[in-house]
Enzyme design. Structure first.
Site, PDB file in Angstrom:
ATOM      1  N   ASP A  42     -16.665  23.222 -21.891  1.00  0.00           N
ATOM      2  CA  ASP A  42     -18.033  22.716 -21.723  1.00  0.00           C
ATOM      3  C   ASP A  42     -18.109  21.192 -21.831  1.00  0.00           C
ATOM      4  O   ASP A  42     -19.134  20.635 -22.200  1.00  0.00           O
ATOM      5  CB  ASP A  42     -18.971  23.381 -22.743  1.00  0.00           C
ATOM      6  CG  ASP A  42     -18.532  23.105 -24.174  1.00  0.00           C
ATOM      7  OD1 ASP A  42     -17.432  22.539 -24.368  1.00  0.00           O
ATOM      8  OD2 ASP A  42     -19.287  23.447 -25.103  1.00  0.00           O
ATOM      9  N   HIS A 246       1.732   5.791  -6.633  1.00  0.00           N
ATOM     10  CA  HIS A 246       0.561   6.158  -7.433  1.00  0.00           C
ATOM     11  C   HIS A 246       0.994   6.677  -8.811  1.00  0.00           C
ATOM     12  O   HIS A 246       0.511   7.702  -9.283  1.00  0.00           O
ATOM     13  CB  HIS A 246      -0.310   7.172  -6.684  1.00  0.00           C
ATOM     14  CG  HIS A 246      -0.997   6.571  -5.496  1.00  0.00           C
ATOM     15  ND1 HIS A 246      -1.582   7.304  -4.505  1.00  0.00           N
ATOM     16  CD2 HIS A 246      -1.204   5.273  -5.141  1.00  0.00           C
ATOM     17  CE1 HIS A 246      -2.107   6.494  -3.583  1.00  0.00           C
ATOM     18  NE2 HIS A 246      -1.880   5.259  -3.952  1.00  0.00           N
ATOM     19  N   ASP A 263      -1.447  -2.044 -11.404  1.00  0.00           N
ATOM     20  CA  ASP A 263      -2.468  -1.949 -10.360  1.00  0.00           C
ATOM     21  C   ASP A 263      -3.686  -1.351 -11.048  1.00  0.00           C
ATOM     22  O   ASP A 263      -3.701  -0.160 -11.370  1.00  0.00           O
ATOM     23  CB  ASP A 263      -1.946  -1.054  -9.226  1.00  0.00           C
ATOM     24  CG  ASP A 263      -2.908  -0.979  -8.041  1.00  0.00           C
ATOM     25  OD1 ASP A 263      -4.108  -1.299  -8.202  1.00  0.00           O
ATOM     26  OD2 ASP A 263      -2.454  -0.577  -6.957  1.00  0.00           O
ATOM     27  N   ASP A 274      -9.815  -4.159  -7.429  1.00  0.00           N
ATOM     28  CA  ASP A 274      -8.526  -3.489  -7.173  1.00  0.00           C
ATOM     29  C   ASP A 274      -7.453  -4.574  -7.122  1.00  0.00           C
ATOM     30  O   ASP A 274      -7.219  -5.153  -6.071  1.00  0.00           O
ATOM     31  CB  ASP A 274      -8.625  -2.711  -5.856  1.00  0.00           C
ATOM     32  CG  ASP A 274      -7.343  -1.953  -5.530  1.00  0.00           C
ATOM     33  OD1 ASP A 274      -6.419  -1.955  -6.354  1.00  0.00           O
ATOM     34  OD2 ASP A 274      -7.274  -1.367  -4.438  1.00  0.00           O
ATOM     35  N   HIS A 353       3.608   0.971   2.479  1.00  0.00           N
ATOM     36  CA  HIS A 353       2.177   1.345   2.559  1.00  0.00           C
ATOM     37  C   HIS A 353       1.445   0.314   3.402  1.00  0.00           C
ATOM     38  O   HIS A 353       2.033  -0.649   3.888  1.00  0.00           O
ATOM     39  CB  HIS A 353       1.564   1.445   1.158  1.00  0.00           C
ATOM     40  CG  HIS A 353       1.778   0.224   0.307  1.00  0.00           C
ATOM     41  ND1 HIS A 353       1.135  -0.980   0.548  1.00  0.00           N
ATOM     42  CD2 HIS A 353       2.576  -0.007  -0.763  1.00  0.00           C
ATOM     43  CE1 HIS A 353       1.517  -1.864  -0.351  1.00  0.00           C
ATOM     44  NE2 HIS A 353       2.407  -1.309  -1.154  1.00  0.00           N
ATOM     45  N   HIS A 357      -7.099  -2.595   2.450  1.00  0.00           N
ATOM     46  CA  HIS A 357      -8.177  -1.640   2.762  1.00  0.00           C
ATOM     47  C   HIS A 357      -9.506  -2.265   2.384  1.00  0.00           C
ATOM     48  O   HIS A 357      -9.559  -3.230   1.619  1.00  0.00           O
ATOM     49  CB  HIS A 357      -7.955  -0.324   2.006  1.00  0.00           C
ATOM     50  CG  HIS A 357      -7.731  -0.498   0.522  1.00  0.00           C
ATOM     51  ND1 HIS A 357      -8.755  -0.666  -0.372  1.00  0.00           N
ATOM     52  CD2 HIS A 357      -6.594  -0.580  -0.223  1.00  0.00           C
ATOM     53  CE1 HIS A 357      -8.255  -0.814  -1.605  1.00  0.00           C
ATOM     54  NE2 HIS A 357      -6.946  -0.785  -1.533  1.00  0.00           N
ATOM     55  N   HIS A 364     -11.151   2.604  -2.183  1.00  0.00           N
ATOM     56  CA  HIS A 364     -10.776   2.644  -0.767  1.00  0.00           C
ATOM     57  C   HIS A 364     -12.090   2.847  -0.039  1.00  0.00           C
ATOM     58  O   HIS A 364     -12.536   3.973   0.165  1.00  0.00           O
ATOM     59  CB  HIS A 364      -9.780   3.778  -0.482  1.00  0.00           C
ATOM     60  CG  HIS A 364      -8.479   3.584  -1.202  1.00  0.00           C
ATOM     61  ND1 HIS A 364      -7.656   4.609  -1.560  1.00  0.00           N
ATOM     62  CD2 HIS A 364      -7.870   2.457  -1.645  1.00  0.00           C
ATOM     63  CE1 HIS A 364      -6.592   4.122  -2.186  1.00  0.00           C
ATOM     64  NE2 HIS A 364      -6.707   2.818  -2.254  1.00  0.00           N
ATOM     65  N   GLU A 390      -2.496  -6.570  -0.065  1.00  0.00           N
ATOM     66  CA  GLU A 390      -1.540  -6.100  -1.064  1.00  0.00           C
ATOM     67  C   GLU A 390      -0.176  -5.737  -0.500  1.00  0.00           C
ATOM     68  O   GLU A 390       0.225  -4.576  -0.536  1.00  0.00           O
ATOM     69  CB  GLU A 390      -2.128  -4.892  -1.804  1.00  0.00           C
ATOM     70  CG  GLU A 390      -2.702  -3.799  -0.895  1.00  0.00           C
ATOM     71  CD  GLU A 390      -3.241  -2.608  -1.683  1.00  0.00           C
ATOM     72  OE1 GLU A 390      -2.524  -2.130  -2.577  1.00  0.00           O
ATOM     73  OE2 GLU A 390      -4.360  -2.161  -1.401  1.00  0.00           O
ATOM     74  N   TYR A 394       9.650  -2.359  -2.183  1.00  0.00           N
ATOM     75  CA  TYR A 394      10.066  -1.331  -3.137  1.00  0.00           C
ATOM     76  C   TYR A 394      11.508  -0.923  -2.860  1.00  0.00           C
ATOM     77  O   TYR A 394      11.810  -0.435  -1.779  1.00  0.00           O
ATOM     78  CB  TYR A 394       9.133  -0.115  -3.027  1.00  0.00           C
ATOM     79  CG  TYR A 394       7.674  -0.513  -3.118  1.00  0.00           C
ATOM     80  CD1 TYR A 394       7.039  -0.615  -4.356  1.00  0.00           C
ATOM     81  CD2 TYR A 394       6.956  -0.849  -1.969  1.00  0.00           C
ATOM     82  CE1 TYR A 394       5.721  -1.024  -4.447  1.00  0.00           C
ATOM     83  CE2 TYR A 394       5.631  -1.264  -2.047  1.00  0.00           C
ATOM     84  CZ  TYR A 394       5.019  -1.349  -3.284  1.00  0.00           C
ATOM     85  OH  TYR A 394       3.717  -1.762  -3.374  1.00  0.00           O
ATOM     86  N   ARG A 412       4.431  -5.501  -6.056  1.00  0.00           N
ATOM     87  CA  ARG A 412       3.220  -5.542  -5.235  1.00  0.00           C
ATOM     88  C   ARG A 412       2.313  -6.618  -5.825  1.00  0.00           C
ATOM     89  O   ARG A 412       2.246  -6.774  -7.049  1.00  0.00           O
ATOM     90  CB  ARG A 412       2.510  -4.183  -5.236  1.00  0.00           C
ATOM     91  CG  ARG A 412       1.204  -4.180  -4.425  1.00  0.00           C
ATOM     92  CD  ARG A 412       0.696  -2.765  -4.104  1.00  0.00           C
ATOM     93  NE  ARG A 412       0.256  -1.983  -5.233  1.00  0.00           N
ATOM     94  CZ  ARG A 412       0.942  -0.981  -5.778  1.00  0.00           C
ATOM     95  NH1 ARG A 412       2.114  -0.633  -5.298  1.00  0.00           N
ATOM     96  NH2 ARG A 412       0.467  -0.321  -6.826  1.00  0.00           N
ATOM     97  N   GLU A 414      -1.698  -7.980  -5.251  1.00  0.00           N
ATOM     98  CA  GLU A 414      -2.940  -7.576  -4.581  1.00  0.00           C
ATOM     99  C   GLU A 414      -4.125  -8.390  -5.065  1.00  0.00           C
ATOM    100  O   GLU A 414      -4.402  -8.446  -6.265  1.00  0.00           O
ATOM    101  CB  GLU A 414      -3.205  -6.083  -4.867  1.00  0.00           C
ATOM    102  CG  GLU A 414      -4.498  -5.554  -4.286  1.00  0.00           C
ATOM    103  CD  GLU A 414      -4.689  -4.065  -4.538  1.00  0.00           C
ATOM    104  OE1 GLU A 414      -4.196  -3.557  -5.564  1.00  0.00           O
ATOM    105  OE2 GLU A 414      -5.337  -3.416  -3.700  1.00  0.00           O
TER     106      GLU A 414
HETATM  107 MN   LIG Z   1      -5.534  -1.361  -3.283  1.00  0.00          MN
END
Ligand SMILES: [Mn+2]
Length: 445
Positions: A42, A246, A263, A274, A353, A357, A364, A390, A394, A412, A414
């Site tokens: 709950d 991710h 990130d 972001d 990637h 975006h 996104h 970004e 890798y 990365r 960004e």
């Molecule tokens: Mn991003």
């Protein structure tokens, strides 16, 4: 605080007016609020409003329904929301209720949710078109069919239901893609808060700490500045974990000589930041880390500097791939003929990637990229659009095709960029990005 204090009620009313202007005469539009989502038994996840609904209302309670009715002469914005209920409110929190919703949020009429099923068939009756974002919420799809069937059951009394059902998501998404001055002020602030969180993370990073301890520093800085929740699950990825795009386990310890990729962005008044930074756990980049980092940074700067009205993601991508391919060739990570490698998109082996975006109420964010048959994003940038830039490289530990010294490096970088009349504004202004700035900050903490 009842209404949203960061964006004026008049702006939400103006958005509904803009949407009305795009509706045909004799049509009706529905926008459903988000629902509370059970976490376990709950208890619920923190509530997150449906972003299209929020964009058109500023109303932040679950289960509500916005109905826009456009007749021949008049148009009406109607809200259905939870009724006032002293017992429920003692347990679960205050409710605005229909009366206050009408005065505070500028609707023409407001009703309780209990009145919805009786009134919706009446609004639908005689309309030619129904506009709503279908295929998103199965329960709403089902409910709409019920309301339509109620109208159809009265055919013998001469009543007609809409015969056209139109997905109106693209219309709202195009509106959301171009940010207003008030939205941009919030996004600048969300970026400053998130930038401060990244700085704090750099300052608190030390060999032997757990990734989640650094995540806690980020969340602390978001929340204490009013961004109560992160805009998405924070990625705090030490060493080879950075090669999992991710990665949100955030459960490993931080090791000497490894990089830490973070990130993370806070959500302020519904708007996301972001930001990604990658920095050495021990405060000093190794030679190999420097080479990869500098290459990604150079690619990011080339992309950002190319942003202006009329530019496209496709153009930025081409420029970035040139930089990365040239750099990887020089480092001996790629080998062969430059032109051939460009034609083969060879750098995508390590830059796995997209370049960026749209950013806004969603991390996104919505809005068409106008992707062509070659999967190129051809949409021309316009002032008021906000995007992330970004690039990343890798090289997982398992990649035996490259020299061992590069393996386990994932980088990365960004930033969040606004398109302006003159070119661009980088909203990410307060997080160290150059090797010198990062090493200086970490040396002093
Ligand atoms: Mn991003």
């Amino acid at each position: 605080m009842i209404a949203n204090t960061l964006i004026a009620q008049s702006e939400f009313i103006g958005r509904r007016e803009s949407f009305f202007a795009k509706m045909p005469i004799n049509s009706l539009a529905l926008f459903a609020a988000g629902k509370e989502v059970t976490r376990s038994n709950d208890t619920e996840f923190p509530f997150c409003q449906n972003k299209n609904f929020y964009y058109l209302t500023g109303f932040n309670e679950p289960d509500a329904l916005l109905v826009l009715v456009k007749g021949n002469e008049k148009q009406e914005a109607i809200l259905f929301c939870r009724e006032k209920d002293p017992l429920q409110e003692v347990w679960h929190g205050r409710r605005i209720g229909p009366e206050l919703a009408q005065t505070e949020f500028g609707f023409d009429q407001c009703f309780t949710l209990a009145e919805r099923d009786a009134l919706l068939p009446q609004y639908l009756e005689g309309k030619a078109e129904l506009h709503y974002c279908h295929g998103v919420d199965a329960a709403l799809d089902q409910q709409v069919l019920v309301w339509l069937s109620v109208v159809k059951s009265q055919a013998k009394q001469g009543k007609t239901a809409p015969t056209n059902i139109v997905d109106c998501a693209p219309v709202v998404h195009e509106m959301r893609l171009l940010k207003s001055d008030a939205e941009l002020d919030i996004m600048r602030q969300a970026n400053r808060i998130s930038g401060a969180a990244h700085q704090r993370a750099m300052e608190k990073t030390a060999i032997g700490k757990f990734e989640y301890q650094i995540e806690a520093e980020l969340l602390h800085e978001f929340a204490r500045n009013g961004a109560r929740h992160p805009a998405y699950a924070s990625i705090v990825a030490g060493g080879d974990n950075a090669n999992i795009l991710h990665y949100t386990d955030n459960g490993d310890t931080l090791k000497d000589n490894e990089l830490l990729l973070i990130d993370a962005g806070g959500e302020l008044a519904g708007y996301a930041a972001d930001i990604t930074r990658t920095f050495p756990v021990n405060g000093r980049f190794s030679e190999e880390q420097k080479h990869i980092y500098q290459l990604v940074l150079q690619a990011q700067e080339v992309a950002i500097n190319a942003i202006k009205p009329g530019a496209t993601f496709a153009e930025l991508n081409a420029a970035v791939c040139e930089v990365l391919t040239g750099g990887l060739l020089e480092l001996g990570i790629l080998s062969g003929d430059f032109k051939q490698l460009i034609a083969e998109k060879a750098c995508k082996k390590y830059f796995i990637h997209g370049l960026g975006h749209w950013l806004g109420l969603d991390v996104h964010d919505v809005g068409d990229y106008q992707i062509d048959e070659e999967r190129q994003q051809r949409r021309k940038f316009e002032p008021g659009m906000v995007m992330t830039i970004e690039p990343g490289l890798y090289i997982p530990l398992t990649d035996t095709q490259v020299d061992e010294k590069w393996r386990g490096i994932g980088v990365r970088i960004e930033d969040n960029i606004l398109v302006t009349e003159q070119g661009f504004e980088n909203l990410t202004v307060n997080v160290p990005k150059s090797i010198e700035e990062i090493e200086a900050l970490m040396a002093n903490s």
